[in-house]
Motif scaffolding. Structure first.
Motif, PDB file in Angstrom:
ATOM      1  N   PHE A 107    -108.387 -36.885 -56.666  1.00 23.98           N
ATOM      2  CA  PHE A 107    -109.582 -36.250 -56.135  1.00 23.98           C
ATOM      3  C   PHE A 107    -110.340 -37.296 -55.315  1.00 23.98           C
ATOM      4  N   ALA A 108    -111.357 -36.842 -54.609  1.00 25.44           N
ATOM      5  CA  ALA A 108    -112.052 -37.742 -53.684  1.00 25.44           C
ATOM      6  C   ALA A 108    -113.560 -37.610 -53.846  1.00 25.44           C
ATOM      7  N   VAL A 109    -114.248 -38.713 -53.533  1.00 18.27           N
ATOM      8  CA  VAL A 109    -115.708 -38.752 -53.496  1.00 18.27           C
ATOM      9  C   VAL A 109    -116.130 -39.025 -52.049  1.00 18.27           C
ATOM     10  N   LEU A 110    -117.007 -38.169 -51.527  1.00 17.94           N
ATOM     11  CA  LEU A 110    -117.546 -38.347 -50.187  1.00 17.94           C
ATOM     12  C   LEU A 110    -119.014 -38.737 -50.281  1.00 17.94           C
ATOM     13  N   PHE A 111    -119.413 -39.762 -49.540  1.00 16.94           N
ATOM     14  CA  PHE A 111    -120.805 -40.231 -49.524  1.00 16.94           C
ATOM     15  C   PHE A 111    -121.343 -39.955 -48.115  1.00 16.94           C
ATOM     16  N   VAL A 112    -122.354 -39.080 -48.035  1.00 20.20           N
ATOM     17  CA  VAL A 112    -122.880 -38.598 -46.757  1.00 20.20           C
ATOM     18  C   VAL A 112    -124.258 -39.210 -46.520  1.00 20.20           C
ATOM     19  N   ASP A 113    -124.442 -39.812 -45.351  1.00 20.31           N
ATOM     20  CA  ASP A 113    -125.742 -40.347 -44.967  1.00 20.31           C
ATOM     21  C   ASP A 113    -126.078 -39.794 -43.583  1.00 20.31           C
ATOM     22  N   LEU A 114    -127.252 -39.157 -43.455  1.00 15.16           N
ATOM     23  CA  LEU A 114    -127.638 -38.529 -42.181  1.00 15.16           C
ATOM     24  C   LEU A 114    -128.009 -39.586 -41.152  1.00 15.16           C
ATOM     25  N   ASN A 115    -127.673 -39.307 -39.914  1.00 13.54           N
ATOM     26  CA  ASN A 115    -128.007 -40.194 -38.796  1.00 13.54           C
ATOM     27  C   ASN A 115    -129.388 -39.834 -38.257  1.00 13.54           C
ATOM     28  N   HIS A 116    -130.167 -40.847 -37.959  1.00 13.76           N
ATOM     29  CA  HIS A 116    -131.453 -40.675 -37.268  1.00 13.76           C
ATOM     30  C   HIS A 116    -132.414 -39.771 -38.036  1.00 13.76           C
ATOM     31  N   PHE A 117    -132.275 -39.708 -39.333  1.00 17.37           N
ATOM     32  CA  PHE A 117    -133.174 -38.814 -40.081  1.00 17.37           C
ATOM     33  C   PHE A 117    -134.605 -39.324 -40.029  1.00 17.37           C
ATOM     34  N   LYS A 118    -134.778 -40.620 -39.932  1.00 13.66           N
ATOM     35  CA  LYS A 118    -136.139 -41.159 -39.835  1.00 13.66           C
ATOM     36  C   LYS A 118    -136.852 -40.614 -38.609  1.00 13.66           C
ATOM     37  N   GLN A 119    -136.096 -40.353 -37.522  1.00 10.70           N
ATOM     38  CA  GLN A 119    -136.700 -39.793 -36.320  1.00 10.70           C
ATOM     39  C   GLN A 119    -137.259 -38.401 -36.583  1.00 10.70           C
ATOM     40  N   VAL A 120    -136.580 -37.644 -37.450  1.00 14.28           N
ATOM     41  CA  VAL A 120    -137.065 -36.303 -37.780  1.00 14.28           C
ATOM     42  C   VAL A 120    -138.426 -36.412 -38.449  1.00 14.28           C
ATOM     43  N   ASN A 121    -138.551 -37.277 -39.434  1.00 12.75           N
ATOM     44  CA  ASN A 121    -139.828 -37.436 -40.137  1.00 12.75           C
ATOM     45  C   ASN A 121    -140.911 -37.979 -39.200  1.00 12.75           C
ATOM     46  N   ASP A 122    -140.547 -38.965 -38.351  1.00 14.43           N
ATOM     47  CA  ASP A 122    -141.539 -39.597 -37.483  1.00 14.43           C
ATOM     48  C   ASP A 122    -142.034 -38.644 -36.398  1.00 14.43           C
ATOM     49  N   ARG A 123    -141.124 -37.853 -35.858  1.00 18.71           N
ATOM     50  CA  ARG A 123    -141.496 -37.013 -34.709  1.00 18.71           C
ATOM     51  C   ARG A 123    -141.886 -35.586 -35.098  1.00 18.71           C
ATOM     52  N   LEU A 124    -141.317 -35.071 -36.162  1.00 15.11           N
ATOM     53  CA  LEU A 124    -141.576 -33.677 -36.538  1.00 15.11           C
ATOM     54  C   LEU A 124    -142.414 -33.563 -37.805  1.00 15.11           C
ATOM     55  N   GLY A 125    -142.518 -34.645 -38.561  1.00 19.20           N
ATOM     56  CA  GLY A 125    -143.296 -34.593 -39.789  1.00 19.20           C
ATOM     57  C   GLY A 125    -142.410 -34.460 -41.016  1.00 19.20           C
ATOM     58  N   HIS A 126    -142.969 -34.824 -42.166  1.00 18.71           N
ATOM     59  CA  HIS A 126    -142.181 -34.797 -43.397  1.00 18.71           C
ATOM     60  C   HIS A 126    -141.863 -33.377 -43.838  1.00 18.71           C
ATOM     61  N   GLU A 127    -142.720 -32.433 -43.496  1.00 19.63           N
ATOM     62  CA  GLU A 127    -142.408 -31.044 -43.863  1.00 19.63           C
ATOM     63  C   GLU A 127    -141.155 -30.576 -43.127  1.00 19.63           C
ATOM     64  N   ALA A 128    -141.056 -30.937 -41.871  1.00 20.43           N
ATOM     65  CA  ALA A 128    -139.843 -30.605 -41.120  1.00 20.43           C
ATOM     66  C   ALA A 128    -138.637 -31.344 -41.686  1.00 20.43           C
ATOM     67  N   GLY A 129    -138.875 -32.611 -42.093  1.00 18.85           N
ATOM     68  CA  GLY A 129    -137.779 -33.359 -42.711  1.00 18.85           C
ATOM     69  C   GLY A 129    -137.251 -32.665 -43.950  1.00 18.85           C
ATOM     70  N   ASP A 130    -138.163 -32.121 -44.751  1.00 21.59           N
ATOM     71  CA  ASP A 130    -137.722 -31.383 -45.949  1.00 21.59           C
ATOM     72  C   ASP A 130    -136.902 -30.158 -45.560  1.00 21.59           C
ATOM     73  N   LYS A 131    -137.347 -29.459 -44.515  1.00 22.97           N
ATOM     74  CA  LYS A 131    -136.585 -28.278 -44.069  1.00 22.97           C
ATOM     75  C   LYS A 131    -135.177 -28.671 -43.622  1.00 22.97           C
ATOM     76  N   VAL A 132    -135.095 -29.805 -42.944  1.00 20.00           N
ATOM     77  CA  VAL A 132    -133.789 -30.273 -42.485  1.00 20.00           C
ATOM     78  C   VAL A 132    -132.889 -30.611 -43.679  1.00 20.00           C
ATOM     79  N   LEU A 133    -133.449 -31.259 -44.700  1.00 22.28           N
ATOM     80  CA  LEU A 133    -132.652 -31.578 -45.887  1.00 22.28           C
ATOM     81  C   LEU A 133    -132.143 -30.321 -46.563  1.00 22.28           C
ATOM     82  N   VAL A 134    -132.994 -29.287 -46.632  1.00 19.92           N
ATOM     83  CA  VAL A 134    -132.563 -28.021 -47.227  1.00 19.92           C
ATOM     84  C   VAL A 134    -131.446 -27.401 -46.398  1.00 19.92           C
TER      85      VAL A 134
END
Length: 589
Positions: free
Chosen positions: A449-476
């Motif tokens: 079996f395999a384990v995958l580790f996922v890290d989003l690219n440029h997610f800090k830009q989402v929080n900085d430019r759109l706000g943390h509420e938008a960041g939460d929506k993106v995570l969902v």
């Protein structure tokens, strides 16, 4: 002349007494039903908690002994022939022993080797920097002890034993000589510090493929005993680890070593521990294991203990491929679990009586409320016991029932999901991964079996430019994409922040896992739907996906996670043309 009976009771009494009596009977009946429902709820919860606790003890045992095999392999890697004389390989052997005792210095701080010529060499680590070399190059000589600092420090003779130590006569040598693979000696009392010790040994062959000697390492069991002694159990609960012959290894309720009249120490058996609950629990577990050789473990048992009290117990067997076999046990009197329920039933009866005297309707409503809460607790406990962690308890009170309800909800919250995304949380994922590894070992499942580790690219830009509420929506949204991108049998969790992990339950080979990874990276690269991506400019979100394949990349949960994490960073920074372990990695650590 007709006779008439006169009642000495007033009309108020005639109307009130039967009704009050009916309410009291009803209150008693509800109290009994509540007690039964609470008992069932407690029985379900107690089984779950006891199995979880005995599993924690088993994991502690695994962590305590797992490094011993690596120590032996570091001293004499598989396939490395042993020299005919220790003297000819003294420097190299000393270096390997230093490295071996650095792997798991607590508890594997002593590695040693004896050969068929009667020579002996051992390295004892007093600390990270200080070591003691124990050496004899002739069978007829006594061992000489040398102190030194660092891996290549100068040897300074400290002492010499008065008696001649012949390794060929020691139990560890005989055990390693007769075993084809790694083997454990019986647990014994160390004469130096008076604590329990187990020794793992392995035979070593020479260049001709013949037996030449035995390499071994000692493991102090004090840390394991301290872990068991400090477990957070109930007031009268106990936990212990015992060998199949009944000798105690660790216990929260009694010593594992007894002082003899002559001043010597002797191992203490569970039956002779002097603790009635411990002795009775071991007898129950021993008889159960004897009658159910093929029983699925862990198991729970309810039995009548000392003074006729009901005891809830759980037990498991810890084994490894070197012959180790220990039994882990947890036992708690039912009264410890039932204390809150008993107090609540008594309170219910008092409220019912008061309600019968002052306000019958109000009393009935209160009793119905209490009974309903207990029924909900019973249903929630039963659901948890059956693996349903989603059903809410729905009780808001400030008494013992409310405390028990909040304990259920806290347990559900910890065991269930990540609050934001609805995915499993980090702890749940690690438990699932550990369980998958244990299932692979237990069932000899050859499919990896395999384990995958996922890290989003440029997610800090989402929080900085759109706000943390938008960041939460993106995570969902990302969580939903990951759920839809894998099979129903796979397991997705939010690891931390903008990091996610996926357990691919069964993959035929690395190529299949690579296809899944490529599909996930494609899914992550799609435009965002939950927020307006325009302020982000040309920077697509996407993500880097690291992968670790079991067992090719590792056979332990933590190792698999590290491999997947490291590969994720390599892919992430490699795609940007940066060094994988630059400032970002330093910050992350």
């Amino acid at each position: 002349m007709s006779q008439t009976s006169e009642s000495s009771l007033s009309l108020r009494q005639v109307l009130t007494v039967p009704y009050v009596a009916l309410i009291l009977i009803l209150a008693v009946t509800i109290g009994i039903l509540s007690y039964v429902a609470g008992s069932r709820a407690v029985a379900t919860v107690s089984d779950h908690l006891l199995i979880e606790t005995v599993g924690r003890i088993g994991q502690a045992v695994d962590r305590h002994v797992v490094g011993s095999g690596a120590v032996l392999e570091a001293v004499f890697p598989n396939g490395m022939p042993a020299p005919a004389s220790i003297e000819s390989d003294l420097g190299s052997l000393r270096t390997r022993m230093w490295i071996a005792t650095s792997l798991h210095i607590d508890p594997n701080n002593y590695a040693y080797y004896g050969n068929r010529a009667g020579q002996f060499m051992g390295l004892w680590r007093n600390s990270l920097d200080d070591g003691e070399l124990r050496l004899k190059l002739k069978a007829e000589d006594a061992r000489t002890f040398y102190n030194f600092k660092g891996i290549s420090g100068e040897l300074q003779e400290a002492s010499r034993e008065a008696k001649v130590y012949d390794p060929r006569l020691r139990p560890w040598y005989k055990a390693g000589e007769s075993a084809r693979m790694h083997t454990w000696t019986a647990v014994y009392i160390d004469f130096r510090h008076g604590g329990l010790v187990a020794t793992r040994a392995r035979r070593v062959l020479n260049a001709a493929g013949e037996f030449e000697g035995v390499v071994a390492t000692d493991i102090s069991l004090k840390g394991l005993n301290d872990f068991v002694a400090n477990l957070a159990l109930s007031k009268n609960g106990i936990a212990f680890i015992v060998e199949p012959n009944g000798d105690l290894i660790a216990s929260s309720a009694s010593p594992n070593i007894a002082r003899q009249p002559d001043g010597s120490n002797k191992r203490l058996a569970a039956a002779d521990s002097g603790h009635p609950l411990l002795a009775a629990t071991y007898a129950e577990v021993r008889d159960t294991l004897a009658s159910l050789k093929q029983a699925k473990l862990p198991q729970t048992r309810t039995f009548s203990g000392p003074d006729g009290q009901t005891i809830h117990a759980a037990f498991d067997r810890v084994k490894d491929d070197a012959g180790l076999e220990w039994i882990t046990v947890v036992a708690v009197p039912a009264s410890d679990f039932m204390q809150g329920v008993t107090e609540n039933v008594l309170r219910t009866a008092i409220v019912g009586g008061f309600a019968a005297l002052l306000a019958v309707v109000l009393g009935l409503r209160i009793l119905g409320w209490v009974a309903g809460d207990l029924r909900r607790l019973s249903q929630s406990a039963r659901a948890i016991g059956e693996g349903d962690l989603e059903s809410p308890v729905g009780i808001r009170r400030n008494d013992e029932i409310g405390q028990l309800a909040r304990s259920f909800e806290v347990m559900q919250q910890r065991l269930r999901t990540d609050k934001l995304t609805g995915l499993a949380n980090r702890d749940a994922f690690m438990r699932r991964l550990d369980g998958r590894i244990h299932r692979h070992r237990r069932l000899a499942d050859g499919i990896p079996f395999a384990v995958l580790f996922v890290d989003l690219n440029h997610f800090k830009q989402v929080n900085d430019r759109l706000g943390h509420e938008a960041g939460d929506k993106v995570l969902v949204e990302i969580a939903e994409r990951l759920r839809e991108a894998v099979r129903a049998s796979d397991f997705v969790a939010r690891y931390a922040g903008d990091e996610f992990v996926v357990l691919l339950d069964r993959v035929e080979n690395r190529d299949q896992a690579e296809r899944v990874r490529a599909h996930i990276e494609h899914v992550l690269a799609q435009p965002l739907r939950s927020v307006d991506p325009a302020p982000l400019g040309e920077q697509a979100l996407g993500g880097a996906v690291g992968m670790a394949l079991f067992p090719l990349d590792g056979d332990e949960a933590e190792l698999l996670m590290r491999v997947a994490d490291r590969e994720m960073y390599t892919r992430k920074f490699g795609a940007r043309g940066e060094r994988p372990w630059g400032d970002s990695e330093a910050t992350r650590q």
